[in-house]
Enzyme design. Structure first.
Site, mmCIF file in Angstrom:
data_model
loop_
_atom_site.group_PDB
_atom_site.id
_atom_site.type_symbol
_atom_site.label_atom_id
_atom_site.label_comp_id
_atom_site.label_asym_id
_atom_site.label_seq_id
_atom_site.Cartn_x
_atom_site.Cartn_y
_atom_site.Cartn_z
ATOM 1 N N HIS A 33 11.844 0.781 -1.245
ATOM 2 C CA HIS A 33 10.567 1.206 -0.638
ATOM 3 C C HIS A 33 10.768 2.335 0.362
ATOM 4 O O HIS A 33 10.428 2.219 1.541
ATOM 5 C CB HIS A 33 9.879 0.006 0.016
ATOM 6 C CG HIS A 33 9.332 -0.967 -0.984
ATOM 7 N ND1 HIS A 33 9.981 -2.152 -1.320
ATOM 8 C CD2 HIS A 33 8.233 -0.908 -1.760
ATOM 9 C CE1 HIS A 33 9.283 -2.782 -2.238
ATOM 10 N NE2 HIS A 33 8.207 -2.059 -2.525
ATOM 11 N N HIS A 88 10.293 6.624 -3.400
ATOM 12 C CA HIS A 88 9.335 5.754 -4.104
ATOM 13 C C HIS A 88 7.910 6.265 -3.868
ATOM 14 O O HIS A 88 7.109 6.384 -4.798
ATOM 15 C CB HIS A 88 9.458 4.307 -3.612
ATOM 16 C CG HIS A 88 8.307 3.422 -4.012
ATOM 17 N ND1 HIS A 88 8.037 3.090 -5.331
ATOM 18 C CD2 HIS A 88 7.329 2.846 -3.263
ATOM 19 C CE1 HIS A 88 6.966 2.311 -5.370
ATOM 20 N NE2 HIS A 88 6.505 2.149 -4.134
ATOM 21 N N HIS A 112 1.060 4.569 1.159
ATOM 22 C CA HIS A 112 0.888 3.159 0.790
ATOM 23 C C HIS A 112 2.030 2.225 1.186
ATOM 24 O O HIS A 112 1.803 1.015 1.268
ATOM 25 C CB HIS A 112 0.590 3.025 -0.712
ATOM 26 C CG HIS A 112 1.817 2.929 -1.561
ATOM 27 N ND1 HIS A 112 2.591 4.019 -1.856
ATOM 28 C CD2 HIS A 112 2.392 1.877 -2.170
ATOM 29 C CE1 HIS A 112 3.603 3.636 -2.607
ATOM 30 N NE2 HIS A 112 3.526 2.343 -2.813
ATOM 31 N N ASP A 113 3.233 2.738 1.442
ATOM 32 C CA ASP A 113 4.354 1.881 1.845
ATOM 33 C C ASP A 113 4.985 2.351 3.160
ATOM 34 O O ASP A 113 6.162 2.077 3.424
ATOM 35 C CB ASP A 113 5.429 1.845 0.747
ATOM 36 C CG ASP A 113 5.168 0.736 -0.289
ATOM 37 O OD1 ASP A 113 5.609 0.874 -1.441
ATOM 38 O OD2 ASP A 113 4.523 -0.272 0.077
HETATM 39 C C1 LIG Z 1 2.916 -11.084 -8.940
HETATM 40 O O1 LIG Z 1 3.836 -10.593 -7.998
HETATM 41 C C2 LIG Z 1 5.022 -10.090 -8.475
HETATM 42 C C3 LIG Z 1 5.347 -10.148 -9.826
HETATM 43 C C4 LIG Z 1 6.574 -9.614 -10.247
HETATM 44 C C5 LIG Z 1 7.454 -9.038 -9.332
HETATM 45 N N1 LIG Z 1 8.660 -8.461 -9.679
HETATM 46 C C6 LIG Z 1 9.379 -8.828 -10.772
HETATM 47 O O2 LIG Z 1 9.030 -9.657 -11.547
HETATM 48 C C7 LIG Z 1 10.701 -8.135 -11.056
HETATM 49 C C8 LIG Z 1 11.672 -8.210 -9.939
HETATM 50 N N2 LIG Z 1 10.572 -6.834 -11.588
HETATM 51 C C9 LIG Z 1 9.945 -5.720 -11.252
HETATM 52 N N3 LIG Z 1 9.203 -5.565 -10.099
HETATM 53 C C10 LIG Z 1 8.698 -4.290 -9.953
HETATM 54 C C11 LIG Z 1 8.862 -3.243 -10.865
HETATM 55 C C12 LIG Z 1 8.193 -2.121 -10.346
HETATM 56 N N4 LIG Z 1 7.657 -2.476 -9.168
HETATM 57 N N5 LIG Z 1 7.977 -3.765 -8.927
HETATM 58 C C13 LIG Z 1 7.660 -4.406 -7.712
HETATM 59 C C14 LIG Z 1 8.305 -3.997 -6.578
HETATM 60 C C15 LIG Z 1 8.013 -4.593 -5.365
HETATM 61 C C16 LIG Z 1 7.071 -5.593 -5.284
HETATM 62 C C17 LIG Z 1 6.409 -6.012 -6.437
HETATM 63 C C18 LIG Z 1 6.715 -5.415 -7.658
HETATM 64 C C19 LIG Z 1 5.967 -5.868 -8.919
HETATM 65 C C20 LIG Z 1 9.600 -3.496 -12.041
HETATM 66 O O3 LIG Z 1 9.791 -2.625 -12.920
HETATM 67 N N6 LIG Z 1 10.121 -4.738 -12.181
HETATM 68 C C21 LIG Z 1 7.103 -9.003 -7.978
HETATM 69 C C22 LIG Z 1 5.895 -9.518 -7.552
#
Ligand SMILES: COc1ccc(NC(=O)[C@H](C)Nc2nc3c(cnn3-c3ccccc3C)c(=O)[nH]2)cc1
Length: 323
Positions: free
Chosen positions: A72, A76, A112-113
């Protein structure tokens, strides 16, 4: 860091509009010039009387308010802003929902971050950090990012909106707060489901409909790494996992609950990306694609391809199942 106004080639400006743009080739100073170019190409300085030196001060001040964390960070923020810029150009967003909404979305992406500490809301709340206490566990990070943005805009030397009326500033502030707060993934399903509901009878003069579209657009831009070529996307996943593992290591040290999808003992890249893309990313992108069909070849098909890639990788690396 200074704002060095390097001249951008025509070819660079062409590339800047594509989701294939490779952020890894550019230095911090160059990303600032590229962000200035995005405002210029959308004619925002002309339409909203933004003085170019104030825009440069704003971009430099934003740069200094991002932290050196694995994911972050300012790079990004640049990627999210560049994806929003590419979508805005592809669908001619200013025509569809207006110049003001376009200005709000681009500036929200940039902010945003802001000042992200590299530890997400789950950690903030479990560890009862200063931010969790200040914002009563309600999207503490996103509230903080937005507050830092408007502290920056309080400085007349950085206030890109200083030549606008109080009424206009109020509308921009309301829009930026909504967009930045919408990036809290805890609200993912709420926002996607509400957007899906209004798509069939979308009315560009209905504020609620436009607000939902804006929230979906910034959400798409925010988590859009897998819509990019593998050589651009893959390093971002490594950065993300580095940040997540840093958090889960800290949680273990501090005796806090360990967030499951961050535990280095529990996840593999192919399996976690399969579920993330299949359950979170693709449904979000398909919802936006059902409204802006021109985005399908640009960013939705690449996400389908990425899902296919990780599924194959997952099969190849999963331990053989005994029949
Ligand atoms: C519903 O809340 C969620 C759902 C999924 C995730 N993250 C994941 O499942 C995993 C670690 N993967 C993932 N997470 C990702 C990506 C892009 N942004 N991102 C992300 C980064 C920070 C916080 C939340 C997300 C989704 C990506 O390509 N992959 C994180 C939060």
């Amino acid at each position: 860091l200074w704002f060095v106004d390097v001249v951008l080639t025509k070819e660079t400006c062409q590339l800047l509009r594509e989701p294939t743009f490779d952020n890894w080739q550019w230095e911090d100073e160059e990303m600032l010039v590229l962000m200035q170019q995005m405002y210029l190409e959308l004619e925002l300085p002309r339409k909203f009387d933004i003085e170019i030196n104030i825009l440069r001060n704003f971009l430099v001040r934003v740069y200094h308010n991002y932290n050196d964390v694995p994911f972050h960070n300012f790079r990004h923020c640049f990627c999210v802003t560049q994806m929003m810029f590419g979508m805005a150009r592809t669908v001619n967003l200013a025509e569809r929902i207006g110049d003001l909404e376009t200005l709000i979305l681009l500036t929200s992406c940039i902010c945003h971050d802001l000042d992200h500490p590299g530890y997400n809301n789950i950690y903030q709340i479990n560890a009862q950090t200063e931010l969790a206490l200040r914002y009563n566990d309600i999207s503490p990070l996103e509230n903080h990012h937005c507050s830092v943005a408007f502290r920056i805009l309080e400085d007349p030397e950085c206030n890109i909106f200083r030549n606008l009326s109080g009424e206009m500033f109020k509308r921009i502030r309301e829009g930026m707060i909504r967009c930045i707060l919408a990036t809290d993934m805890a609200r993912h399903n709420e926002i996607v489901n509400q957007f899906r509901e209004v798509v069939p009878y979308f009315d560009r003069n209905n504020k609620v409909h436009v607000n939902l579209l804006s929230m979906v657009l910034i959400k798409v831009a925010d988590i859009s790494n897998e819509a990019r070529p593998m050589n651009v996307a893959e390093p971002w996943l490594d950065c993300l996992l580095a940040e997540f593992f840093q958090q889960s290591d800290t949680e273990k040290l501090e005796g806090l609950p360990v967030t499951p999808f961050m535990d280095r003992e529990k996840i593999t890249k192919p399996s976690s990306q399969c579920s993330f893309i299949g359950l979170v990313l693709l449904p979000l992108f398909e919802a936006l694609g059902s409204f802006f069909a021109e985005l399908d070849p640009m960013i939705i098909q690449p996400v389908r391809d990425a899902l296919e890639y990780y599924r194959r990788l997952n099969e190849a690396t999963q331990p053989p199942r005994h029949r």
